[in-house]
Every structure is written in structure tokens, then in C-alpha cells.
Design an enzyme around this catalytic site. Structure first.
Site, PDB file in Angstrom:
ATOM      1  N   ASP A 152       2.721   1.245  10.576  1.00  0.00           N
ATOM      2  CA  ASP A 152       3.213   0.172   9.800  1.00  0.00           C
ATOM      3  C   ASP A 152       4.349   0.343   8.841  1.00  0.00           C
ATOM      4  O   ASP A 152       4.701  -0.540   7.966  1.00  0.00           O
ATOM      5  CB  ASP A 152       2.300  -0.202   8.615  1.00  0.00           C
ATOM      6  CG  ASP A 152       2.105  -1.690   7.612  1.00  0.00           C
ATOM      7  OD1 ASP A 152       2.160  -2.241   9.000  1.00  0.00           O
ATOM      8  OD2 ASP A 152       1.569  -1.462   7.121  1.00  0.00           O
ATOM      9  N   CYS A 179      -7.662  -7.834   0.349  1.00  0.00           N
ATOM     10  CA  CYS A 179      -8.798  -8.628   0.815  1.00  0.00           C
ATOM     11  C   CYS A 179      -9.379  -8.272   1.785  1.00  0.00           C
ATOM     12  O   CYS A 179      -8.514  -8.029   3.034  1.00  0.00           O
ATOM     13  CB  CYS A 179      -8.067 -10.188   0.374  1.00  0.00           C
ATOM     14  SG  CYS A 179     -10.282 -11.224   0.344  1.00  0.00           S
TER      15      CYS A 179
END
Length: 352
Positions: free
Chosen positions: A132, A239
Site C-alpha cells: 500500500d 469504516c
């Protein structure tokens, strides 16, 4: 290679080729629609994301790695436990992946050790590890190398591990046999689409990051759109809803590493407690955590929104916490605090 990977905490590794040309049209369309929001680096790198040999010249194959991140002590009913946090509006919700040590550091170190272990067996070779951290089509490479299939929420899913795992890659100049991809098993299920609080999953396999709470609380630097603030509830960093609702995550695996165990102070704490952290306390408590990269200003911005939502729901104690930051030096914080105070029932200000 598989045995070494398991020793390092990886649950699976695979190999993908470097021809991702069939993914380019979808990537281009996603960028053209502006679904990447303020993540300008995605557009800046253009098609290099889908061209590993351009990103790292000499790359012939990509080794992909998967690492589970559910904490070791995660209960069997963890999805229910996490959803229940939404019923306690005064409690701050931090995404599960971010409650422990920064995964960038954990994976990067172990990917490098994996590469060194392979080199010890076959001799030196050119390689570069990513997690990432560069213009890499991680999910595409993972799905092509048999790590799972792309779920309708765009994350990679595995029948035996759900989606609660991190992905990493090692670009290598070795011609390795590619792993077999797996078939998709979402069927007619739309649980992730239906549960999304902001309807950010605009179609199966299509995410508008500009509406995603993870993007808004982490990647987005400016004011959060007022119409989306009430939908954030008490989520202050990330989330998990689309993953919590996914039936395949009943098979999610616990990590074998203590790195991903939750840190004290990031789970089950009240919004008011975290809102009271000074910048020095924020930096101290988030040292080695992925949360630190958003900075204290955005931390306060996110919590102010959550406090406003709690205040609207009848939590009178949220008012005192918000008033303590009314004169904060940051205009961004002050604006979100002012909005939050207007959420009180009977307030003369707008409620949305």
C-alpha cells in the site's frame, strides 16, 4: 517459499504475471469519473499502476502475500460485537485494522525478509517490496494470483479467510509460474452494498471513494461534506461496515502476530476522552500506529463530527467536549465544532 512465508506470519503467497492490460480500461474509467477524490497520486501515476514493468523496470513476475489481521483474542461473534458499537454513540469507533501496529511497517519488514530468504535459496535477484505504498494494483494482482476474488465492495475475498487481511507484493526480475486464480463466490449477495452508510459502493465492484467513510476520515484533508457528516455516526477512523456485513467474514482468521492486537486507548474509549488529547498526547499514543499519519487536526475534525452526531442523538455530555475546542487555532477544527454544536435538538442551526 510457502514454509518461509508462514514462518513470517503470511497466510498465503502467490505469483502473478505483469500483463494487467485488461484492467486498464476499468482503472481509466474510475479515474475519469473522479471516484479517486483527492487521492491525486492515483491519477498522477496513470497507467503505471497497471504496468509493473514500467513502475519497476526489469520486473517479470509479482509475488503477492496475504497477512490476516484480526487480533488474536477476537471473539467468535466479532461481527456482532463491532456492529454493537454503533449503538453506543458516545463510543469512538476506530477501524479494526488500525487498532494495532502500523501494518505498513509490519508487512514491509516481513516482505523484505521473505525476499532475503528466497535469495538465500536461489541466489541474488532483483526485487522491490510494496505494501500500500506505491502505485500498485494490489487487489488486481492478488486476485490474479489466487489470493481470492474481487468482492462487490472491491476488496479481495477468500472462501477460507474472508477479507480481513492485508496485501503486499514483491516485484521480481524472475520468471515464476503464475498461481491459478479462483472463481468468484458473491453470487446474488449485496450485503456490502446495502449496508454502506454513505452508499459509496455505487455499483457492484465500483466504489466512489469521495463518499467512503474510510476515505473521508483518512485520505481527505479538507472539510467533510456536510451532507455526509450525519451518516458517519461515531466512526472516527475508517469504516468496517461492508466487511462486517459480508457472510464470508465468518471465516476470517485471527493473526498469529501480536502486532495487530489492539492498543490500549484506541478501543472502547469515549469520543470526549479522545477529543481531549493534546497534540503531544496524540503523537505519543499513536506512535507506530497508522492513525498518526492523519495528524492531530484531522483527528479532531473527525471526532467533532462524531460528537455532533452523538449530540443530535441526545448525548448532552458531547456539548461540553465540543465547547472546549471552539477557539481551536485550526479553522478546519473550528468549522466542524461549530457544525457539531448546531446538531443539538432545538438548535437554531441546521441539523444536516
Amino acid at each position: 517459499m510457502q514454509a518461509l512465508a508462514r514462518e513470517l506470519g503470511f497466510s498465503q503467497i502467490g505469483v502473478a504475471g505483469v500483463d494487467l492490460s485488461t484492467a486498464e480500461p476499468g482503472l481509466m474509467q474510475w479515474l475519469e469519473k473522479g471516484f479517486h477524490g483527492e487521492m491525486t497520486y492515483m491519477a498522477a501515476h496513470g497507467m503505471r499502476r497497471a504496468r509493473p514493468a514500467e513502475l519497476v523496470p526489469g520486473t517479470v513476475s509479482v509475488i503477492t502475500a496475504r497477512m490476516d489481521y484480526l487480533p488474536r483474542a477476537t471473539p467468535d461473534d466479532w461481527q456482532h460485537v463491532e456492529f454493537a458499537r454503533l449503538d453506543r454513540p458516545q463510543e469512538a469507533i476506530v477501524s479494526m485494522y488500525a487498532r494495532g501496529r502500523d501494518y505498513h511497517k509490519v508487512l514491509r519488514t516481513r516482505l523484505q525478509k521473505l525476499a532475503e530468504g528466497i535469495a538465500a535459496e536461489i541466489g541474488p535477484f532483483g526485487h522491490r517490496a510494496f505494501t500500500d505504498s506505491a502505485p500498485v494494483l494490489e487487489a488486481e494482482l492478488a486476485s490474479r494470483s489466487g489470493q481470492g476474488w474481487r468482492g462487490k465492495h472491491t476488496l479481495v475475498l477468500d472462501r477460507e479467510a474472508g477479507s480481513m487481511f492485508f496485501l503486499g507484493e514483491i516485484y521480481v526480475d524472475l520468471a515464476l509460474p503464475p498461481s491459478e486464480p479462483v472463481t468468484a463466490h458473491c453470487g446474488s449477495c449485496s450485503a456490502c452494498i446495502d449496508i454502506c452508510p454513505t452508499q459509496a459502493i455505487v455499483a457492484p465492484h465500483r466504489l466512489d471513494a469521495r463518499r467512503c467513510i474510510s476515505y473521508l476520515t483518512i485520505e481527505h484533508a479538507g472539510p467533510i461534506p456536510p451532507e455526509l457528516r450525519p451518516l458517519m455516526a461515531n466512526r472516527i477512523y475508517g469504516c468496517d461496515d461492508c466487511q462486517l456485513a459480508c457472510p464470508w467474514n465468518k471465516f476470517a482468521r485471527r493473526s498469529a502476530l501480536p502486532d495487530f492486537d489492539p492498543r490500549e486507548g484506541l478501543t472502547g474509549r469515549t469520543l470526549a476522552e479522545l477529543f481531549a488529547w493534546s497534540e503531544e498526547e496524540f503523537l505519543s499514543r499513536t506512535e507506530g500506529s497508522p492513525i498518526r499519519r492523519i495528524g492531530h487536526e484531522r483527528w479532531l475534525r473527525n471526532i467533532a463530527v462524531a460528537l455532533g452526531n452523538a449530540l443530535r442523538g441526545g448525548d448532552a455530555s458531547a456539548r461540553e467536549a465540543l465547547q472546549s475546542r471552539l477557539q481551536h487555532p485550526s479553522a478546519l477544527v473550528r468549522e466542524h465544532v461549530a457544525w457539531a454544536l448546531q446538531q443539538a435538538p432545538g438548535s437554531a442551526g441546521p441539523a444536516d
